[in-house]
Write an enzyme that holds these catalytic residues in place. Structure first.
Site, mmCIF file in Angstrom:
data_model
loop_
_atom_site.group_PDB
_atom_site.id
_atom_site.type_symbol
_atom_site.label_atom_id
_atom_site.label_comp_id
_atom_site.label_asym_id
_atom_site.label_seq_id
_atom_site.Cartn_x
_atom_site.Cartn_y
_atom_site.Cartn_z
ATOM 1 N N SER A 104 0.186 -1.293 2.336
ATOM 2 C CA SER A 104 0.667 -0.485 3.468
ATOM 3 C C SER A 104 1.173 -1.337 4.620
ATOM 4 C CB SER A 104 -0.475 0.406 3.972
ATOM 5 O OG SER A 104 -1.502 -0.384 4.536
ATOM 6 N N THR A 238 -1.491 0.882 7.033
ATOM 7 C CA THR A 238 -1.180 0.376 8.379
ATOM 8 C C THR A 238 -2.380 -0.326 9.000
ATOM 9 O OG1 THR A 238 0.335 2.206 8.731
ATOM 10 C CG2 THR A 238 -0.366 1.064 10.697
ATOM 11 N N THR A 256 3.082 -2.135 10.001
ATOM 12 C CA THR A 256 3.016 -1.254 8.820
ATOM 13 C C THR A 256 4.273 -1.358 7.968
ATOM 14 O OG1 THR A 256 2.647 1.058 8.136
ATOM 15 C CG2 THR A 256 4.132 0.721 9.979
ATOM 16 N N ARG A 266 14.103 5.454 8.088
ATOM 17 C CA ARG A 266 13.040 6.223 8.780
ATOM 18 C C ARG A 266 12.130 5.249 9.537
ATOM 19 N NH1 ARG A 266 7.125 6.031 8.625
ATOM 20 N NH2 ARG A 266 6.336 8.088 9.105
ATOM 21 N N ASP A 269 5.654 6.073 13.683
ATOM 22 C CA ASP A 269 5.066 5.953 15.020
ATOM 23 C C ASP A 269 4.684 4.521 15.381
ATOM 24 O OD1 ASP A 269 3.117 6.037 12.943
ATOM 25 O OD2 ASP A 269 1.554 6.347 14.439
ATOM 26 N N THR A 289 -3.230 5.113 13.020
ATOM 27 C CA THR A 289 -2.744 4.985 11.648
ATOM 28 C C THR A 289 -2.701 6.387 11.058
ATOM 29 O OG1 THR A 289 -4.998 4.642 10.834
ATOM 30 C CG2 THR A 289 -3.695 2.668 11.297
ATOM 31 N N GLY A 290 -1.910 6.547 10.019
ATOM 32 C CA GLY A 290 -1.794 7.861 9.398
ATOM 33 C C GLY A 290 -0.397 8.408 9.590
#
Ligand code: SD4
Length: 397
Positions: A104, A238, A256, A266, A269, A289-290
């Site tokens: 990741s 991340t 990340t 793309r 965040d 993260t996420g």
């Protein structure tokens, strides 16, 4: 507007403001204010019980996502020798960027839909109030160091795409293929899922439909399971890392490879100042993260820092950001169950906290990592919603 109202938010922040004026906010433990919790119309109890007093902190302190746990000593050594907080957090995340087994972040991160790894990263340096970021960076594994280079060597803050890659090469970063054999294979499996042409054809001795899987050893079987999982459900990962030193100076970084199989270009965040990471040297720092799309919509890290400025303990401030994400879905758990997101925070006193949208499944844990100067430790996230209230996701997990 239903019960989670602007009025409630303003009351919350007003209470924080009053607490702040009654006591010195930082450099001293402050009285906590209530975190805004999900209202009844959103299917969760309210309010999150406020701690009577924020826990006393410790400095120096490092907070990071769990995938940085084994590298925390490196950052703490720098802080103990009086080094800079940004150098400390970078020393940790660079190890994860270099690790081919972390899928990741950096080298070995899962690629976009065209099989190209695109990295996002940012840094914020509290003492000088500066920031740098890169988005959709290709071919350079240490995106966090390129972000620092943007901060130090340019009059810009955020460089993206091919421009970011060209900038990095001009600054002496070596270009390389960021795919590992495993991440390339995962991408090919994902392609094969959506196109029968990415598998041996009818003229091949290996033809089968669907494409055959080879399970000739337990390791192979485990790998196949992993391929199946990441193809069906693009994973997230991340690393966010935050540090406060003995003097109270603060820095943070997030780096990340973003969401696997994303549309080229793309940006999530992570590199967005105030979303994936935010530092205010007078208050504290936060990161996430996420699923970045949800974090961007609430400027999550900035929200967490602003809540701490009002006197909220870090964990409650993280829950407030999660609550805003929930509110964007009107608390609809059938949608909220489709993704994961976590926030991490520390304040200038060295009090830390972390929160996750969903509590862990029974028998599992959900942790973030800290180093408090004595040792590296795993800390449990607070959860906005219990796992028991989680609907079964519609997308394969
Ligand atoms: C993104 N927030 O690009 C990143 C991905 C991530 O855990 O954190 N995954 O949306």
């Amino acid at each position: 507007m239903k019960a989670w109202s602007r009025r409630k938010f303003f009351l919350t922040t007003l209470a924080g403001g009053m607490a702040a004026s009654a006591q010195k906010l930082f450099g001293a433990t402050v009285r906590s204010v209530n975190a805004t919790a999900p209202s009844e119309d959103e299917g969760a109890p309210e309010p999150v019980p406020a701690q009577a007093n924020a826990a006393r902190g410790t400095r120096p302190l490092i907070v990071c996502a769990a995938n940085g746990f084994q590298h925390l000593d490196k950052g703490m050594d720098i802080l103990k020798k009086g080094g800079d907080t940004l150098d400390a957090v970078l020393a940790i995340v660079v190890e994860v960027e270099n690790d081919p087994n972390d899928n990741s972040v950096g080298y070995g991160g899962l690629p976009n839909e065209e099989g190209e790894v695109e990295l996002d990263a940012q840094v914020m340096h509290g003492p000088t109030r500066r920031a740098g970021a890169v988005g959709a960076l290709k071919k350079i594994k240490n995106a966090s160091l390129v972000a620092k280079c943007v901060m130090e060597k340019t009059d810009h803050i955020f460089i993206v795409g091919d421009g970011a890659t060209r900038f990095a090469i001009a600054e002496g970063f070596a270009p390389m293929d960021l795919l590992t054999p495993k991440s390339r294979e995962a991408w090919l499996r994902w392609k094969a899922k959506s196109s029968p042409f990415w598998a041996p054809g009818i003229d091949s001795p290996n033809w089968s439909y669907p494409a055959a899987e080879n399970h000739d050893s337990p390791e192979k079987q485990e790998l196949e399971e992993w391929f199946r999982h990441v193809v069906a459900h693009p994973p997230t990962g991340t690393i966010n890392c935050l540090a406060v030193d003995a003097k109270g100076d603060i820095s943070g970084t997030t780096t990340t490879s973003g969401m696997a199989w994303k549309i080229p270009g793309r940006v999530g965040d992570s590199p967005i100042i105030g979303a994936g990471n935010y530092v205010d040297n007078e208050v504290g720092a936060a990161g996430s993260t996420g699923r970045g799309e949800e974090n961007i919509r609430v400027c999550g890290a900035h929200t967490v820092v602003e809540m701490m400025r009002k006197g909220m303990p870090p964990a409650d401030a993280c829950l407030e950001a999660l609550q805003r994400i929930s509110h964007n879905f009107k608390g609809d758990k059938t949608r909220l169950t489709e993704f994961a997101i976590q926030f991490y925070a520390l304040n200038k006193d060295g009090v830390h906290g972390g929160a996750t949208l969903w509590g862990p499944a029974p028998g599992t844990t959900a942790n973030y990592a800290i180093h408090d100067g004595a040792s590296a430790k795993q800390m449990p996230f607070k959860a906005l919603f219990d796992y028991a209230s989680k609907p079964t996701p519609k997308t394969p997990q």
